[in-house]
Structures are given as C-alpha cells and as structure tokens.
Design an enzyme around this catalytic site. Structure first.
Site, PDB file in Angstrom:
ATOM      1  N   CYS A 115       0.852  -1.186   0.000  1.00  0.00           N
ATOM      2  CA  CYS A 115       0.000   0.000   0.000  1.00  0.00           C
ATOM      3  C   CYS A 115       0.894   1.245   0.000  1.00  0.00           C
ATOM      4  O   CYS A 115       1.757   1.394   0.865  1.00  0.00           O
ATOM      5  CB  CYS A 115      -0.887   0.003   1.239  1.00  0.00           C
ATOM      6  SG  CYS A 115      -1.619   1.635   1.513  1.00  0.00           S
ATOM      7  N   GLU A 150       9.034  -1.627 -11.136  1.00  0.00           N
ATOM      8  CA  GLU A 150       7.757  -1.536 -11.850  1.00  0.00           C
ATOM      9  C   GLU A 150       6.591  -1.122 -10.946  1.00  0.00           C
ATOM     10  O   GLU A 150       5.636  -1.883 -10.756  1.00  0.00           O
ATOM     11  CB  GLU A 150       7.457  -2.853 -12.560  1.00  0.00           C
ATOM     12  CG  GLU A 150       8.434  -3.131 -13.684  1.00  0.00           C
ATOM     13  CD  GLU A 150       8.006  -4.295 -14.589  1.00  0.00           C
ATOM     14  OE1 GLU A 150       7.246  -5.156 -14.122  1.00  0.00           O
ATOM     15  OE2 GLU A 150       8.448  -4.313 -15.751  1.00  0.00           O
ATOM     16  N   CYS A 160      -5.395   4.663   2.483  1.00  0.00           N
ATOM     17  CA  CYS A 160      -5.497   5.337   1.188  1.00  0.00           C
ATOM     18  C   CYS A 160      -6.717   6.258   1.170  1.00  0.00           C
ATOM     19  O   CYS A 160      -6.663   7.375   0.645  1.00  0.00           O
ATOM     20  CB  CYS A 160      -5.563   4.325   0.048  1.00  0.00           C
ATOM     21  SG  CYS A 160      -3.937   3.609  -0.323  1.00  0.00           S
ATOM     22  N   GLU A 307      15.125  -3.517 -18.995  1.00  0.00           N
ATOM     23  CA  GLU A 307      14.849  -4.946 -19.140  1.00  0.00           C
ATOM     24  C   GLU A 307      14.304  -5.237 -20.528  1.00  0.00           C
ATOM     25  O   GLU A 307      13.533  -4.455 -21.085  1.00  0.00           O
ATOM     26  CB  GLU A 307      13.759  -5.396 -18.153  1.00  0.00           C
ATOM     27  CG  GLU A 307      14.119  -5.353 -16.695  1.00  0.00           C
ATOM     28  CD  GLU A 307      12.955  -5.858 -15.825  1.00  0.00           C
ATOM     29  OE1 GLU A 307      12.092  -6.598 -16.337  1.00  0.00           O
ATOM     30  OE2 GLU A 307      12.907  -5.497 -14.646  1.00  0.00           O
ATOM     31  N   TRP A 315       5.169 -14.919 -18.896  1.00  0.00           N
ATOM     32  CA  TRP A 315       3.859 -14.479 -18.402  1.00  0.00           C
ATOM     33  C   TRP A 315       2.845 -14.228 -19.501  1.00  0.00           C
ATOM     34  O   TRP A 315       1.712 -13.857 -19.230  1.00  0.00           O
ATOM     35  CB  TRP A 315       4.024 -13.227 -17.536  1.00  0.00           C
ATOM     36  CG  TRP A 315       4.955 -12.192 -18.115  1.00  0.00           C
ATOM     37  CD1 TRP A 315       6.284 -12.043 -17.826  1.00  0.00           C
ATOM     38  CD2 TRP A 315       4.651 -11.185 -19.090  1.00  0.00           C
ATOM     39  NE1 TRP A 315       6.831 -11.009 -18.550  1.00  0.00           N
ATOM     40  CE2 TRP A 315       5.842 -10.464 -19.331  1.00  0.00           C
ATOM     41  CE3 TRP A 315       3.490 -10.822 -19.774  1.00  0.00           C
ATOM     42  CZ2 TRP A 315       5.910  -9.394 -20.234  1.00  0.00           C
ATOM     43  CZ3 TRP A 315       3.556  -9.761 -20.669  1.00  0.00           C
ATOM     44  CH2 TRP A 315       4.760  -9.067 -20.896  1.00  0.00           C
ATOM     45  N   HIS A 358      11.283 -18.055 -17.863  1.00  0.00           N
ATOM     46  CA  HIS A 358      11.579 -16.769 -18.497  1.00  0.00           C
ATOM     47  C   HIS A 358      12.996 -16.826 -19.051  1.00  0.00           C
ATOM     48  O   HIS A 358      13.913 -17.293 -18.385  1.00  0.00           O
ATOM     49  CB  HIS A 358      11.461 -15.641 -17.471  1.00  0.00           C
ATOM     50  CG  HIS A 358      11.413 -14.283 -18.091  1.00  0.00           C
ATOM     51  ND1 HIS A 358      12.506 -13.694 -18.683  1.00  0.00           N
ATOM     52  CD2 HIS A 358      10.398 -13.400 -18.216  1.00  0.00           C
ATOM     53  CE1 HIS A 358      12.166 -12.506 -19.148  1.00  0.00           C
ATOM     54  NE2 HIS A 358      10.888 -12.292 -18.884  1.00  0.00           N
TER      55      HIS A 358
HETATM   56  C1  GLA Z   1       9.196  -7.351 -15.173  1.00  0.00           C
HETATM   57  C2  GLA Z   1       9.907  -7.340 -13.853  1.00  0.00           C
HETATM   58  C3  GLA Z   1      10.925  -8.402 -13.713  1.00  0.00           C
HETATM   59  C4  GLA Z   1      10.466  -9.695 -14.331  1.00  0.00           C
HETATM   60  C5  GLA Z   1      10.067  -9.456 -15.758  1.00  0.00           C
HETATM   61  C6  GLA Z   1       9.631 -10.697 -16.474  1.00  0.00           C
HETATM   62  O1  GLA Z   1       9.749  -6.533 -16.103  1.00  0.00           O
HETATM   63  O2  GLA Z   1      10.466  -6.081 -13.562  1.00  0.00           O
HETATM   64  O3  GLA Z   1      11.184  -8.570 -12.342  1.00  0.00           O
HETATM   65  O4  GLA Z   1       9.386 -10.180 -13.618  1.00  0.00           O
HETATM   66  O5  GLA Z   1       8.983  -8.573 -15.770  1.00  0.00           O
HETATM   67  O6  GLA Z   1       9.296 -10.417 -17.815  1.00  0.00           O
HETATM   68 ZN    ZN Z   2      -3.772   1.588   0.759  1.00  0.00          ZN
END
Ligand code: GLA
Ligand code: ZN
Length: 674
Positions: A115, A150, A160, A307, A315, A358
């Site tokens: 959070c 991310e 919140c 990346e 995924w 991956h």
């Molecule tokens: C994201 C994340 C990584 C990994 C990749 C896999 O970009 O930042 O930690 O999980 O996806 O594609």
């Molecule tokens: Zn929250």
C-alpha cells in the site's frame, strides 16, 4: 550523460545470485566476460534477505555479490528491493498489504503490492534505501540506483481513503469547490464532510475496472494513486540522496502502462528507464512509439533499456522465442530511439517459482554453448566496438505527437458514446502513419514546447487542461500545423463539459463546430469522400468508431461523409489560422487515409523521409555534436534492397563505406555515420 563512469552502451541486466550457490556465481562471471557483460542490476527482490526483522539488517550476502561482481569489472545498478515487502512485515504490520478493487484485504504474497500510503511501508522503505545508500554510495562500481521495481496497481484501504481526502482537500480547498468540480448535484451526491468521501471501486462508484458513475472522483483517484506511488519513489529518492550525492537514480517504467502518469514521474527521475516486452506479433511501430514515449518523458533525454528478454517471457499466454537475430534487432531498435543501455531480465534463469521459464542470457543448461548465449555474446562484442560513439545522441524530430495520461483516464472512464475508443490505439495510428513514411516523431506531453515542432498531432484530445487551447492557438498562429480528431476539446480537466459547442476551446483554432457525435456499431463504417484530390489524398477512404457531425465555421472542407443521414457533412477540414493551419479529422480514419494524409501534410511543411521507405524497414536518426547517425533496421524475415539516395557514410557495425543501393539481410541492422 547516463554512462559517465562506464562510457559505452551498458550491457547486462537483472541478476539474482542470491538464488544459487557461489560456484554457480563464479561460472556466471566467467560467462559474463565471454559476453562482454559489464552491468548487473542486483538486490531487486532481496528485502527479506537484507532485513530479517524490524531492527535487523544483514548486508553480508549483498556485500559479497557486489564485491565479486565489481572485482571483475561488472558495474552495479543497485536496486532498493522495495518492490516486494518481506513476509514478516505483512504479518506484523498488516497495513503494508493492499485492499483490492473489490474491497478485499490482501494477505502476504506476490509483489508490487505494498500500500503506497501504509505508514509501515513508507517508514521501512525509507530506512532500507537510506541504509543501502549509506553503505554503498561510495562504491566505485555503483553507476545507478534502481528504486523499487515496476511501480503500479492501486490500493483502496483505509489509509489510502484518508490520504485521498487529504489529497482532495489540497486540490480543492473547500468541500463546496469539490462538489462543484465533481458535479455532485447529479444523483444527489452532495458531500458535507470530507469523511463522507470513499475511494471509488466496485464497492462504491465503479465496476469492471474503468466503468464509473462519477468520472471526476474516478479520475482524481487515478491521479491520487499515481501521486501516492510517486511519493513512495520520492521518499526513497531523498533517502538515497542523503549519502549518495551524484549517482543517478531511476525506477523502471513500463511504456504505455495505464495506471501511472509517467510524464509526472519523469520529472522526478534523474534518468528514465523502462522494460520492453513486446510479443512476437506486437507491431514494430508500437514498440517504436513506446520507446519514443519513454524518451519524451524527459524531453528527449536518452533513457535506459532496463529490461528485455534475451529469448522468451513466461507471463504471456504463448511465450514465443525471439527468432534468430531478433534480440539484436530489438536491442538496436531501442538504441535507435534513444536507449543508451541494453539490459536484460535476466542474466541467469531461476530454477524455481514462476519465472523459471523466463528467458535469460545463461539458460538452465548452465554453459555458453546455446543459441541465446551466442547471440548475446555477439551483441556484447558489437557494443564494445561502438564504444561511446552514440552515447547521449539526440533526435531532431519535426513532428510531435501529444500523449496525455489524464486524457487517457478520462477517455477510459467516459460513459459513452462508445466502448470501442481506445486512446493508445488512436495515438498509435498517427504515430504509425508517420513511421511508415520514415518520418520520425517525438511523443510529447501537453506541457512540451510546441514550437520545437513543425507539426503537432493531438489525437482525441478530449480533455482540455488549462492553457492548452491557447497554446495550440499560439503555435498555429506562428505558422505551426496542428492536427486533432473527433471527440476532442469536450471537457475540462475535471471532465466537465465545456458549453457552447464541441470541440469547446479548440473550436476557434479549428474553425468547426461539432453538433452531434455518432457511434458506429462494430463492423460498421462510413466513408471519407475527398471533394477533389488534395496532395496524396484522393477518392475515398473508410472511417469508423465515432463520427463527429461537424459544420465549418471558416475551415476549408476537404472531404465529406459518404453515407448515413449526415452524408455530405464535413469529415476533414483545414483551418487557416494566423500563419499556420489546424486540421480536424472528424472520425477514426483507416490506415490508407492516414498514410496519404500525413504524407501530404509533411510535404506541405517541407518534411522529408529520412530514407526512401521500404516495407518492414525502420529508420531513425540520432545526432551528436552535429554528426548524424542513421539507423536502418530490417524487421522483415527476408533481405531488402535499400536506396540510400544522396546519403553516404560509414556503416559502424561493419566499418565499411556505404552509398547508393545496398542489400540488408533479414533482421539485420545498419548504423550509418553520415
Ligand atoms: C518485469 C519485472 C521483472 C520480471 C520481468 C519478467 O519486467 O520487472 O522482475 O518479472 O517482468 O518479464
Ligand atoms: Zn492503501
């Protein structure tokens, strides 16, 4: 410049040796050398390891990793590890976990899920960032800080909710002003006390993620959550800066990710970095646009490709391998658009949990005799050869395409006139049209200086922020060309309609009035019928999604609708305004129209393609100290013949002179120093 300490395209990526033993790490380092890997992003998900409890820290493992890597000249991108909170923290301080869209209190599990208004999360993320900075700030090998990972997702918890009320009282000052801004006399929603306001989710105003009864509260909640996460970033940023004065700080963004207003984020970051994960069928121009957007966040400053996968993701529903040559091609595509690093997720594959399938530079087999490793090593060698030649080179685009997250939220949230309108797709259509003609475009914010460009395109600019329309007028008055579309100029920044006729504040500069807006059914279309040939436009084209029924108020009508009761009403207009022109495209036009249209407008402005277009071949240009570098990327699975025309120069990757007609193999790249 990003790469000061290590003046070449950094090459490496996410590296998680805490998942395996020391001999394996020794093997990794041996192979890094073979591939010329010189940067590793470490500590991305090690919070639980480096902080076993509230008052206990253990940096021994991280010390060992960093020392070992730097000993062999692998530089460090040091993450703060706050992208996943430790289990003990969630267990002892439940406020760190989020409440989701459906009002469910989350338990420990997953990542990117703290959070943003949790006092615990803020406290401990500040502390860990500070401790890391204190410890590693002066490490010679440290070249960049990587905060969290991310950022994304929203929370709807009580903390919140309370912070939202505070955010609102900052924005509106009085509850009366809020009631007015939110239009709460509708459905008897008048608030008398801030405490009556609750977050909009499926327990209150919203459903299905972006359907809402009250656009403005939903819009404000998106702004607020984006700001809350940004606040978390800033807390760590400041903590790092206490000890680490000069090392640049970033966090990895995600291109056109919907939930955060990245233009606002860009201002707080020293350098933008992002994670590029196209699928095998993602349009090349979409990836190009995403790179341009990331470059645009800091007004054209180069960014880090933080990346990408060397081979496949895990995924996606179907995780295709990158075909031979594609990893190299897409790496150079990033560079062509302003990346000064080429980095992967990940350097070695995990053995367990959800990312073991991956792709990685080092595969499960554990040695260097793999296709993927060979391709990585070949690219590594090339990047060494390129040295610092391209670093910090900029783009000089004559076309700017406006992208605005708040406008996007407003469009996503709007109830009617159609569910088929997708902002990103509309922007991409215009980007793609220029792209296909080898006319480079920048992706810009509504705050960018339009005078930097000859042409500014603002597709579906539905929300008029204060001053935007004036800015457009001034730009056009001085000779600029402005292009916008249907469903523009309708509301203010609070999603309240501007009265007096659409497109509201843009009506004057466009010289049109949109009286009604028709939504077309899926599969239904209308026609854009040209009155006469105009430039490259002639005959008729298709259009769909929405049709604005417009009247000219001084604009020249170049095309009209071909069917329906509004047959004969204008669909393409051009208004002379001061020394410039403002175009209105009243419907969602097909690709052929956009191609002919942008070609025409570009020619009117004296903008020429960087190179004669060949289908499937991408061309960009970066310029450094007056020296231009032309990138030619063959995305086709077959060889092409390129006509360089007047251009001659040195192909940097082959060190050979090039001119006239030449062959470029499937998936191959040329970087021509003109
Ligand atoms: C994201 C994340 C990584 C990994 C990749 C896999 O970009 O930042 O930690 O999980 O996806 O594609
Ligand atoms: Zn929250």
């Amino acid at each position: 410049m990003i790469n000061n300490k290590l003046p070449k395209m950094w090459y490496g990526g996410d590296y998680n040796p805490e998942q395996w033993d020391t001999p394996t790490m020794e093997e990794d380092i041996r192979m890094f050398k073979l591939a010329n890997i010189d940067i590793a992003t470490v500590n991305v998900f090690s919070w639980a390891l480096i902080q076993p409890s509230e008052n206990e820290y253990d940096f021994s493992g991280l010390d060992r990793i960093i020392k070992r890597l730097t000993m062999d000249n692998v530089y460090i991108c040091l993450a703060t590890s706050t992208g996943a909170h430790p289990a003990w923290m969630a267990h002892r301080h439940p406020d760190v976990t989020r409440v989701d869209y459906d009002g469910r209190k989350r338990k420990f599990g997953g990542r990117h899920n703290s959070c943003p208004n949790s006092p615990t999360y803020r406290k401990y993320s500040r502390e860990i960032a500070s401790k890391l900075s204190e410890r590693y700030a002066n490490y010679e090998g440290l070249v960049v800080w990587h905060i969290s990972n991310e950022y994304g997702g929203y929370c709807y918890c009580v903390n919140c909710a309370e912070a939202f009320r505070g955010w609102l009282s900052n924005r509106y000052e009085t509850i009366e002003a809020l009631n007015k801004a939110w239009y709460t006399n509708f459905w008897g929603h008048t608030f008398y006390d801030w405490a009556e306001i609750v977050p909009p989710n499926s327990l209150s105003e919203e459903w299905a993620g972006n359907r809402t009864n009250f656009q403005t509260i939903s819009l404000d909640y998106r702004r607020f959550q984006s700001d809350s996460l940004l606040e978390c970033f800033k807390i760590e940023y400041d903590a790092i800066r206490e000890f680490s004065k000069n090392v640049q700080i970033t966090t990895n963004l995600m291109g056109t990710y919907p939930e955060l207003d990245y233009f606002k984020w860009g201002k707080e970051m020293d350098v933008v970095s992002w994670d590029n994960y196209p699928s095998i069928d993602t349009p090349v121009s979409f990836t190009a646009m995403s790179h341009a957007l990331m470059r645009g966040l800091k007004g054209g400053q180069p960014f880090m490709l933080m990346e990408q996968t060397p081979s496949q993701q895990n995924w996606q529903p179907y995780n295709s391998l990158k075909r031979p040559g594609v990893m190299r091609l897409w790496s150079y595509q990033a560079v062509a658009h302003g990346a000064d690093t080429v980095m992967f997720f990940q350097l070695r594959r995990s053995l367990g949990a959800c990312e073991k399938y991956h792709g990685a530079v080092i595969e499960h087999v554990g040695h260097e005799h793999t296709r993927v490793f060979r391709e990585c090593a070949d690219l590594g060698k090339e990047l060494v050869q390129l040295g610092d030649t391209l670093l910090d080179a900029r783009h000089q685009s004559k076309v700017g395409i406006v992208f605005d997250w708040e406008n996007r939220w407003a469009l996503d949230l709007t109830s009617g006139p159609t569910i088929d309108l997708k902002y990103v797709d509309q922007v991409h259509k215009y980007y793609d049209a220029f792209f296909q003609h080898n006319i480079q475009a920048d992706m810009i914010s509504v705050e960018e200086q339009f005078e930097r460009y000859e042409i500014v395109v603002a597709p579906v600019i539905y929300m008029m922020k204060p001053g935007f329309a004036k800015k457009v007028e001034q730009f056009v008055e001085k000779g600029g060309t402005f292009i916008t579309t249907f469903f523009s100029g309708i509301v203010n920044e609070n999603d309240i309609v501007t009265t007096g006729g659409y497109p509201g504040e843009l009506r004057k500069v466009l010289g049109v009035w949109a009286e009604e807006i028709d939504a077309l059914l899926p599969g239904q279309s209308n026609e854009i019928v040209m009155n006469d040939q105009y430039g490259h436009m002639s005959g008729q084209y298709q259009c769909n999604i929405l049709c604005d029924l417009i009247h000219s108020e001084g604009a020249e009508v170049l095309a009209t609708y071909g069917s329906e009761f509004y047959k004969g009403m204008p669909v393409l207009t051009k208004n002379e305004f001061g020394n410039g022109q403002a175009w209105y495209v009243a419907s969602s036009a097909d690709a052929q129209f956009l191609s002919d249209f942008v070609k025409t407008v570009a020619e009117e402005k004296g903008i020429h393609p960087l190179l004669k277009p060949v289908a499937g071949v991408e061309v960009t240009e970066r310029i450094k100290d007056g020296q231009a570098y032309l990138f030619v990327l063959n995305h086709n699975a077959h060889e092409v013949t390129m006509d360089l025309g007047e251009i001659q120069g040195t192909d940097l990757l082959r060190q050979s002179l090039v001119h006239g007609e030449l062959q470029l193999s499937a998936k191959d790249v040329m970087i021509i120093k003109k």
